[in-house]
Structures are given as C-alpha cells and as structure tokens.
Motif scaffolding. Structure first.
Motif, PDB file in Angstrom:
ATOM      1  N   ARG A  95      -0.401   1.052  -0.524  1.00 35.81           N
ATOM      2  CA  ARG A  95      -1.326   1.010  -1.661  1.00 35.81           C
ATOM      3  C   ARG A  95      -2.020  -0.354  -1.728  1.00 35.81           C
ATOM      4  N   ASN A  96      -1.290  -1.411  -1.431  1.00 36.24           N
ATOM      5  CA  ASN A  96      -1.817  -2.769  -1.565  1.00 36.24           C
ATOM      6  C   ASN A  96      -2.397  -3.337  -0.274  1.00 36.24           C
ATOM      7  N   ALA A  97      -2.440  -2.545   0.788  1.00 34.24           N
ATOM      8  CA  ALA A  97      -2.983  -3.031   2.065  1.00 34.24           C
ATOM      9  C   ALA A  97      -4.444  -3.435   1.883  1.00 34.24           C
ATOM     10  N   THR A  98      -4.787  -4.589   2.402  1.00 34.71           N
ATOM     11  CA  THR A  98      -6.153  -5.087   2.242  1.00 34.71           C
ATOM     12  C   THR A  98      -7.067  -4.679   3.390  1.00 34.71           C
ATOM     13  N   HIS A  99      -6.501  -4.181   4.477  1.00 31.65           N
ATOM     14  CA  HIS A  99      -7.294  -3.724   5.613  1.00 31.65           C
ATOM     15  C   HIS A  99      -6.971  -2.258   5.893  1.00 31.65           C
ATOM     16  N   GLU A 100      -7.958  -1.524   6.332  1.00 30.28           N
ATOM     17  CA  GLU A 100      -7.781  -0.105   6.638  1.00 30.28           C
ATOM     18  C   GLU A 100      -6.718   0.118   7.714  1.00 30.28           C
ATOM     19  N   THR A 101      -6.620  -0.784   8.669  1.00 26.61           N
ATOM     20  CA  THR A 101      -5.614  -0.644   9.731  1.00 26.61           C
ATOM     21  C   THR A 101      -4.204  -0.682   9.149  1.00 26.61           C
TER      22      THR A 101
END
Length: 125
Positions: A76-82
């Motif tokens: 949920r908190n990932a800043t990059h799509e990867t």
C-alpha cells in the motif's frame, strides 16, 4: 470490472480474521466477499492480490496475521510501481500456496542468492 458482492462497513474494535484466496470467477468479476469480511475470493486474471486486499480493506478492518498484514501495508505504501508489483506478486503466491511462511522462505532464499551473486561479481572485478 465488477466487484461482485460489496462488503459493508463493520463497526468493530477488533479486526476480523480473513481468509483470502484466488478463484475462477466470471471473466468480469474481480472479487466476492462475505458480508462479515472474513472470506474473500478474487480473480487473479482481473485484479491482483494487493488490489483485492486493499478493496476489502475499504469495507472492513481485517487481519491475515502479522506477516501478510505487513506485506499488504508495504504494498500500500510502495512509492514505485515496481515495489507495488513485487508485493502483489508475493501476496498472490501466498494465496496460491496457502503457505505464507514457506513463500517468504522462498523469497528470502532468492534474495540471498541474488545478493551472493552480486557480491561475487563485485569481488571478481
């Protein structure tokens, strides 16, 4: 994309213990969930494991245990799509196998192998 059964809000102090699994649903049905939010099935051809969990989280507070809850929050908190795709992939594998600790052991083994190869490459330069 349809959500199938919409999960109503649940006014509870404690999160519901949820069981989430992959299922062959209608080709345009993304997920279905019980009214209590304790069971959900999603169609991995329509929605990934992370988005299914985030959709369920809109309707109710639930837990799948500390390990899977932590992965969900990291996704949920990932800043990059990867990064988001990585957590979705791991959650999907957990759903496919039904074995969160075993899946995480495999992920750790792969990460350790990649790091060892990178260190060996760097030492050889």
């Amino acid at each position: 994309m349809k959500l199938g059964t919409i999960v109503p809000e649940i006014a509870t102090a404690r999160p519901v213990r949820a069981r989430i699994e992959q299922a062959e649903l209608g080709e345009d049905v993304a997920l279905i969930a019980s009214k209590a939010g304790d069971r959900m099935a999603y169609n991995p051809r329509v929605i990934d494991a992370l988005d299914a969990r985030l959709a369920l989280n809109v309707g109710c507070a639930y837990t799948e245990g500390e390990l899977v809850d932590g992965l969900r929050e990291l996704g949920r908190n990932a800043t990059h799509e990867t990064g988001r795709r990585l957590y979705a992939l791991i959650l999907g594998e957990i759903d496919r196998t039904g074995d969160a600790p075993g899946t995480m052991r495999q992920v750790l083994d792969v990460v350790q192998q990649v790091l060892a190869e990178q260190l060996a490459d760097e030492a050889g330069k």
